[in-house]
Design an enzyme around this catalytic site. Structure first.
Site, PDB file in Angstrom:
ATOM      1  N   ASP A 255      -2.330   1.656  -4.530  1.00 40.53           N
ATOM      2  CA  ASP A 255      -3.554   1.991  -3.816  1.00 40.53           C
ATOM      3  C   ASP A 255      -4.682   1.046  -4.221  1.00 40.53           C
ATOM      4  O   ASP A 255      -4.546   0.248  -5.149  1.00 40.53           O
ATOM      5  CB  ASP A 255      -3.956   3.438  -4.110  1.00 40.53           C
ATOM      6  CG  ASP A 255      -2.973   4.440  -3.503  1.00 40.53           C
ATOM      7  OD1 ASP A 255      -2.416   4.140  -2.431  1.00 40.53           O
ATOM      8  OD2 ASP A 255      -2.755   5.498  -4.113  1.00 40.53           O
TER       9      ASP A 255
ATOM     10  N   HIS B  92       0.811  -1.217   0.000  1.00 36.81           N
ATOM     11  CA  HIS B  92       0.000   0.000   0.000  1.00 36.81           C
ATOM     12  C   HIS B  92       0.849   1.274   0.000  1.00 36.81           C
ATOM     13  O   HIS B  92       0.305   2.377  -0.103  1.00 36.81           O
ATOM     14  CB  HIS B  92      -0.941   0.005   1.207  1.00 36.81           C
ATOM     15  CG  HIS B  92      -2.230   0.730   0.962  1.00 36.81           C
ATOM     16  ND1 HIS B  92      -2.467   1.490  -0.160  1.00 36.81           N
ATOM     17  CD2 HIS B  92      -3.373   0.805   1.701  1.00 36.81           C
ATOM     18  CE1 HIS B  92      -3.679   2.008  -0.097  1.00 36.81           C
ATOM     19  NE2 HIS B  92      -4.249   1.608   1.017  1.00 36.81           N
TER      20      HIS B  92
END
Length: 446
Positions: A422, A418
């Site tokens: 995304d 992450h």
């Protein structure tokens, strides 16, 4: 007598050192060309190193479990068919050379600054801490004693000092300074209250064995896997997305052509080549998933090299890599995957076979698992898990209305880093993989 040095070979483009795990010979043994000399381990691959010459093992320079830099001599072989010649002229040359060396040493010592006797003993005394031959060599050239080496924080496995650690230490300007001088040079740090987010070192809970419990030490490969998995979870904030794909056409096509495929190409056709083909296409569509992270830089990989997780009979796992996967069709993908899987199970993978992966697929479905959340294979930023394919009732839209039909379905789960991937990118990539699988042509030629 002429001799030949056997060097630690380079087992992969990024491999700088290897661990000696076994010697097949001892000093005095006679070997023929291509006879196995020793076994070495680099990251996840064990390899037997053959003798490039015939002769007698004159000297073995390292013991089992020593870590040796690539290009370092590990053994010396006295070549066959050449008698040792040592006449008086050779002896006189050696004596003259020894005399010259002693005089040079004496001259150098007279110019060198004097040290106390205790200081000499400290410099000559080796540390209980392990240092690779490469680190020792650099330290010797730079005048770094073992006592000073012991003060350097190591970033390698189990805190080992690497070449980069030593070079960074030399650049820092601390080399040669006493501990008092280092403390004086360090700027004073403002102390923070304990309740302002101070980082704590997480300690594993203490575990004791009870009566009747069996204690089994991890083998070398399991230790590496354990360390790499913990490291990956610490480095990458993991997020997992999942989709369910209708792969009915893919299943029907494989069932139709698998016998013909094996007869024509001599290869077994599993679902993995089709999964690999779909992933390779999606990685070209979304290059942000075919990437690595270097600090605050994102490295978008030019090549699409897909690692395939292979379970071994030992219970361990290894990830050989299909290079240039986006340039292979199903035949090429199946051939290479079968070769790598066989080599992995026979312990015949080379260092290059496991290097350079940019993305990984792990097939939970081979163990009849429906879904899973895999751990990223560093330094990649994503890994795909494929679940088992099951027959399920599903609602199908038709020109005359909705109907319920039996379909072949599977779950795909993507774990991604992450820091750079995304939810939007990860979700679109995963959906694209599913789309490619669902759009399989049932009339595709092989």
């Amino acid at each position: 007598m002429s001799t030949f040095e056997i060097l630690m070979p380079k087992m992969g483009e990024s491999v700088e050192e290897a661990t000696i795990t076994k010697w097949f010979v001892k000093e005095g043994d006679t070997v023929e060309e291509d006879d196995p000399i020793l076994e070495i381990a680099t990251d996840k691959v064990d390899s037997e190193i053959p003798s490039p010459v015939a002769g007698t093992i004159k000297e073995i320079k390292f013991a089992v479990d020593d870590v040796v830099a690539v290009g370092t001599p590990v053994a010396i072989v006295a070549l066959e068919g050449e008698e040792e010649e040592e006449d008086d002229s050779d002896k006189s040359k050696e004596e003259s050379s020894d005399t010259k060396a002693e005089s040079q040493k004496a001259s150098a010592e007279s110019k060198a600054p004097e040290k106390s006797e205790s200081s000499d003993q400290e410099d000559q005394q080796e540390s209980d801490r392990f240092y690779s031959p490469l680190v020792r060599s650099i330290a010797k050239e730079e005048g770094i004693s073992f006592k000073e080496l012991d003060t350097i924080d190591g970033s390698g496995r189990e805190g080992r000092v690497t070449k980069e650690d030593l070079l960074n230490y030399l650049k820092s300007g601390d080399a040669g300074k006493t501990s008092t001088e280092k403390k004086t040079a360090e700027p004073k740090k403002q102390e923070k209250p304990a309740d302002q987010g101070a980082t704590r070192t997480i300690q594993a809970p203490k575990v004791t064995a009870g009566e009747g419990d069996e204690i089994k030490e991890m083998d070398r490969l399991r230790k590496l896997i354990a360390d790499n998995m913990v490291m990956s979870k610490q480095v990458s904030p993991h997020v997992t997305s999942m989709v369910e794909a209708d792969v009915t056409n893919l299943v029907l096509w494989r069932n139709k052509v698998k016998d013909q495929f094996q007869k024509k190409y001599g290869e077994k056709l599993t679902f993995m080549p089709m999964f690999g083909e779909a992933v390779a296409k999606a990685l070209r569509d979304f290059p942000g998933v075919n990437a690595s992270v270097d600090g605050h830089n994102i490295i978008l990989r030019k090549n699409v090299n897909i690692g395939i997780a292979v379970a071994l009979s030992s219970g361990n796992l290894i990830v050989p890599v299909v290079k240039q996967a986006d340039q292979k069709n199903v035949v090429g993908m199946a051939t290479e995957m079968n070769r790598l899987a066989t080599a992995a199970r026979d312990n015949k993978l080379t260092g290059d076979d496991i290097q350079g992966g940019t993305f990984t697929i792990t097939n939970f479905g081979s163990f009849k698992n429906t879904i899973g959340t895999p751990i990223i294979n560093q330094p990649q930023v994503a890994i795909l898990a494929t679940g088992t394919i099951e027959k399920k009732p599903a609602v199908i839209e038709t020109p005359t209305g909705d109907v319920i039909a039996i379909r072949h379905k599977m779950f795909l789960s993507l774990s991604y880093d992450h820091r750079v991937v995304d939810g939007a990118l990860g979700g679109m990539f995963l959906r694209r993989v599913a789309d490619y699988l669902e759009q399989a042509d049932i009339d595709r030629e092989i």
